[in-house]
Design an enzyme around this catalytic site. Structure first.
Site, PDB file in Angstrom:
ATOM      1  N   LYS A  32      -0.283  -4.515  -4.041  1.00  0.00           N
ATOM      2  CA  LYS A  32      -0.673  -5.158  -2.785  1.00  0.00           C
ATOM      3  C   LYS A  32      -2.124  -5.606  -2.799  1.00  0.00           C
ATOM      4  CE  LYS A  32      -1.690  -0.808  -0.381  1.00  0.00           C
ATOM      5  NZ  LYS A  32      -3.143  -1.034  -0.388  1.00  0.00           N
ATOM      6  N   THR A  33      -3.013  -4.825  -3.423  1.00  0.00           N
ATOM      7  CA  THR A  33      -4.419  -5.228  -3.477  1.00  0.00           C
ATOM      8  C   THR A  33      -4.574  -6.490  -4.320  1.00  0.00           C
ATOM      9  OG1 THR A  33      -5.094  -2.909  -3.279  1.00  0.00           O
ATOM     10  CG2 THR A  33      -6.759  -4.473  -4.030  1.00  0.00           C
ATOM     11  N   ASP A 217      -5.491  -5.039   5.045  1.00  0.00           N
ATOM     12  CA  ASP A 217      -4.810  -4.140   4.111  1.00  0.00           C
ATOM     13  C   ASP A 217      -4.378  -2.870   4.843  1.00  0.00           C
ATOM     14  OD1 ASP A 217      -3.844  -3.160   1.755  1.00  0.00           O
ATOM     15  OD2 ASP A 217      -5.787  -2.713   0.856  1.00  0.00           O
ATOM     16  N   GLU A 218      -3.405  -2.140   4.284  1.00  0.00           N
ATOM     17  CA  GLU A 218      -2.946  -0.853   4.839  1.00  0.00           C
ATOM     18  C   GLU A 218      -2.613  -0.987   6.331  1.00  0.00           C
ATOM     19  OE1 GLU A 218      -2.282   1.385   2.861  1.00  0.00           O
ATOM     20  OE2 GLU A 218      -3.700   1.515   1.204  1.00  0.00           O
ATOM     21  N   GLN A 248       4.436   4.641   4.119  1.00  0.00           N
ATOM     22  CA  GLN A 248       3.182   5.349   3.848  1.00  0.00           C
ATOM     23  C   GLN A 248       2.352   5.535   5.116  1.00  0.00           C
ATOM     24  OE1 GLN A 248       1.222   4.433  -0.075  1.00  0.00           O
ATOM     25  NE2 GLN A 248       2.658   2.718  -0.086  1.00  0.00           N
ATOM     26  N   ARG A 594       1.969   9.013  -6.145  1.00  0.00           N
ATOM     27  CA  ARG A 594       0.629   9.021  -6.772  1.00  0.00           C
ATOM     28  C   ARG A 594       0.769   9.187  -8.285  1.00  0.00           C
ATOM     29  NH1 ARG A 594      -1.012   6.072  -3.768  1.00  0.00           N
ATOM     30  NH2 ARG A 594       1.119   6.158  -2.981  1.00  0.00           N
TER      31      ARG A 594
END
Length: 745
Positions: A32-33, A217-218, A248, A594
């Site tokens: 996504k980044t 973002d997020e 998330q 993770r």
């Protein structure tokens, strides 16, 4: 330019859709980044002025990395505004907060400063209990997140809380104190910016005109105020691009609203939605486990992560006999991983709560494993650092009552509690700041004014130097002139010696900040400190990360240990009691994803908590990870001196029988502590028989000691060793043998 980002088809479609509202549902590890960065570069390539682009994320570290990626791709320093929500709001308020009755030099109070204020206010509020300061702070934060005044919040909670009037009084007094001190807390940064935009349309229009393209973002972590800010800024041009993953969403306890991302297509009419499901981080077995867990949630957009990294046998489950057994098992596994070339920095031990880290810290210290703990005490929260920064804060904002009270008699200069109390009372009765009273000593008893005079001299000197010295020189001057350097140099306690080193490290922090931000001031540094997050202090040094799951969101590790997987711990009791387990499941999903190559899932049959031994069944998430198949067989504990030695072929046959055909198994069950992997360790030539009761040994760190008991055989052997002045310490000899030497009689 954006073509250089090597995007897949789904990513490319999202990047090329530049106009209107766009929602990108980006699964964990789906790039996504990269998409967000490529999209911004594409805008510039199309001819959009970088000045008209805003990019918002949630941590300073993420903002810094995004800015570096953008400028590296563009090959120039850009004027794109990249920051966190709080940093953006702080910057906006510095320019226009006078419209709300604040000076631009306002102080940003961290949670610790806010706690000190409430603690100080409670004794003067009828019915308030200082022991409930945490509850009061939660209500204050909740009220501000909901954009409610003390009066509005009182009517909201009056029927549900018997102490609603006390909460109202504390909230009201807290607000008066912050306004008097020209201070804002974290929630105020968002709330006051919304208030500024709502009451000053010209200010809102200024930023609407600037930010033609807004990128967030997020997005699943946004709260009510953050969502409102995005909508207000995007109202004119409508070009808002948000990236997130409702799976998330793990911050509801601090106001994050999952409905923001789930309801985005309805709130922004005509919004386009894209899904990113290819994972570039984890192997297939890890993703299968993550998908198996999260599919039990109802409030989500359906998606299924997949990966080209094939490995269906990358998860190990271990049921420890006790919490100490659990810590030693993790140490053994880390020791083996390092022996085959894995670096400590590629390993993380994840916990649901900070209280579970202590045994791991002890065991890692015993066995020479370097580590750092995140999600707990941070550098900028150390007493000596807070004391030093309080002098700087007072120099920048003399109205800051909390900073003044913190340092008025530190280092000790003979100012007693009676004098401080008089200062507080005079300031309150005359509606003045405490510093205003100090510079007008006629309001005070002459004896009190005399006692306070030395502190006033120090404060005035520091205030005078704030604009004449460079940031580094100013910090050095503060440390000397305040008396902190001399006080810590004279201290004999080792703790204070370390404190002095920490204070000098603070100078290095200023130097590093100015190096990265050449035109910045000491005020800019202080703002960056106030907004620092736990992960901002992570670096590339070689150590094992011990952290809460919340603290590592957005990070990745080659190997992850998820420990404490018991009902009541993960998931926590309050979620079980309420019946709403979905956020706990999302937290487990974040923990699993993770991991890149190896995942260890661990629970303990018994654990010492809250002063007693507790027993809890293994977490439901362990069963869910397996996709509903037969539960994993329990393992024996090394502290029980396990003797069941299954060779790997037998283990493999059992695993295949339980989990299905070979190659599709999701778990490689560790049957005993000495499973296949630990047996490959280079320590197999150690003669463990020489470590027995009564033998004198010397440890490279703890010195001479005597073995008082042993349990187990071979690599499963543990030894309890008594060291003079240090007490008894328990070692896994498979790990500790390299640090021990037997002393011949």
């Amino acid at each position: 330019m954006y073509n250089n980002f090597d995007l897949n088809d789904a990513q490319l479609k999202a990047v090329q859709d530049t106009e209107g509202a766009v929602l990108v549902i980006a699964g964990a590890g789906s790039g996504k980044t990269r998409v967000l960065t490529a999209r911004i570069c594409h805008l510039v390539e199309k001819g959009v002025n970088p000045y008209n682009i805003l990019a918002i994320t949630f941590t300073n570290k993420a903002a810094g990395e995004m800015k570096n990626r953008i400028e590296s791709a563009l090959g120039m320093n850009s004027s794109i505004w990249v920051s966190t929500f709080h940093a953006m709001c702080a910057r906006i308020l510095r320019y226009d907060c006078d419209r709300l009755g604040y000076d631009s030099n306002f102080t940003i109070y961290t949670d610790l400063e806010s706690e000190r204020v409430v603690k100080r206010l409670c004794p003067n509020i009828p019915g308030a209990d200082v022991k409930k300061k945490g509850d009061y702070l939660w209500h204050i934060s909740n009220a501000k997140t909901l954009a409610m005044s003390p009066e509005e919040y009182y009517y909201e909670i009056n029927k549900d809380y018997h102490d609603a009037k006390v909460i109202f009084s504390v909230y009201s007094a807290y607000e008066r104190e912050l306004k008097s001190s020209n201070a804002l807390d974290f929630d105020d940064l968002l709330l006051k910016t919304v208030e500024l935009f709502s009451t000053c349309p010209d200010v809102l229009e200024k930023y609407q005109n600037r930010f033609e393209y807004i990128n967030v973002d997020e997005f699943q972590d946004t709260n009510v105020l953050q969502y409102r800010l995005v909508k207000m800024l995007a109202e004119k041009h409508g070009n808002v691009f948000v990236v997130g993953d409702e799976d998330q969403n793990i911050y509801s306890w601090r106001g994050a609203e999952i409905k923001n991302i789930l309801g985005f297509p309805k709130d922004f009419e005509g919004a386009k939605v894209y899904k990113l499901e290819q994972n570039y981080r984890s192997s297939t077995g890890i993703l299968d486990a993550a998908n198996n867990v999260i599919k039990h949630n109802v409030a989500r957009n359906k998606k299924n992560l997949w990966s080209e990294h094939r490995d269906d046998n990358c998860i190990e489950y271990f049921e420890a006999y006790s919490d100490r057994d659990e810590a030693t098992y993790v140490s053994r596994q880390i020791n083996w991983l390092v022996s085959i070339g894995v670096e400590y920095k590629d390993i993380a031990v994840l916990v649901r709560a900070n209280s579970l880290t202590r045994l791991f810290e002890e065991d890692f210290n015993l066995h020479g494993i370097p580590y750092k703990v995140f999600g707990g005490f941070r550098f900028f929260e150390r007493k000596e650092i807070k004391d030093t920064l309080a002098y700087v804060r007072l120099a920048l904002n003399p109205s800051d009552n909390d900073s003044l009270l913190r340092i008025i008699n530190y280092p000790s200069r003979g100012i007693g509690a009676k004098s401080v109390e008089e200062l507080k009372q005079v300031a309150q009765s005359n509606n003045m700041t405490m510093f205003s009273v100090l510079i007008n000593p006629g309001f005070l008893n002459s004896n009190t004014a005399k006692k306070l005079s030395p502190f006033l001299d120090i404060a005035m000197d520091i205030i005078e130097k704030r604009n004449t010295l460079s940031p580094v020189e100013f910090m050095q001057y503060v440390i000397r002139r305040s008396g902190i350097e001399n006080a810590l140099m004279l201290a004999k306690e080792k703790e204070d010696t370390n404190a002095l080193e920490n204070v000098f490290e603070l100078v290095g922090a200023v130097e590093g900040f100015i190096k990265d931000n050449p035109d910045s001031t000491i005020a800019d540094f202080m703002q960056s400190v106030a907004l620092v997050s736990d992960t901002d202090e992570m670096d590339d040094d070689n150590y094992v990360t011990i952290a809460t799951v919340h603290a590592v969101k957005g990070l990745e590790f080659d190997t992850v240990f998820i420990i404490g997987l018991e009902e009541g711990i993960f998931p926590v009791n309050r979620a079980i009691a309420s019946g709403d387990i979905e956020e706990e499941r999302r937290l487990m999903y974040v923990a699993i994803t993770r991991a890149k190559r190896r995942l260890y899932a661990i629970n303990a049959r018994q654990r010492f908590r809250f002063g007693e031994m507790t027993y809890a069944p293994k977490s439901r998430f362990i069963t869910e990870m397996q996709g509903g198949k037969v539960s994993v067989r329990a393992t024996n504990s090394m502290y029980q001196g396990a003797t069941n030695k299954y060779n790997f072929d037998v283990q493999k046959a059992i695993a295949n029988a339980v989990y299905g055909v070979e190659g599709k198994s999701q778990f490689n069950k560790t049957m005993v502590a000495s499973s296949q992997k630990p047996q490959q360790k280079a320590k197999s030539n150690v003669d463990y028989s020489m470590y027995k009761q009564g033998v004198m040994v010397e440890h490279s760190k703890f010195g001479k000691g005597i073995i008082i008991s042993t349990v187990g055989d071979g690599e499963d052997k543990t030894a309890a060793i008594a060291f003079k002045g240090l007490g008894v310490k328990r070692f896994s000899l498979a790990i500790a043998a390299q640090h021990l030497t037997v002393i011949e009689e």
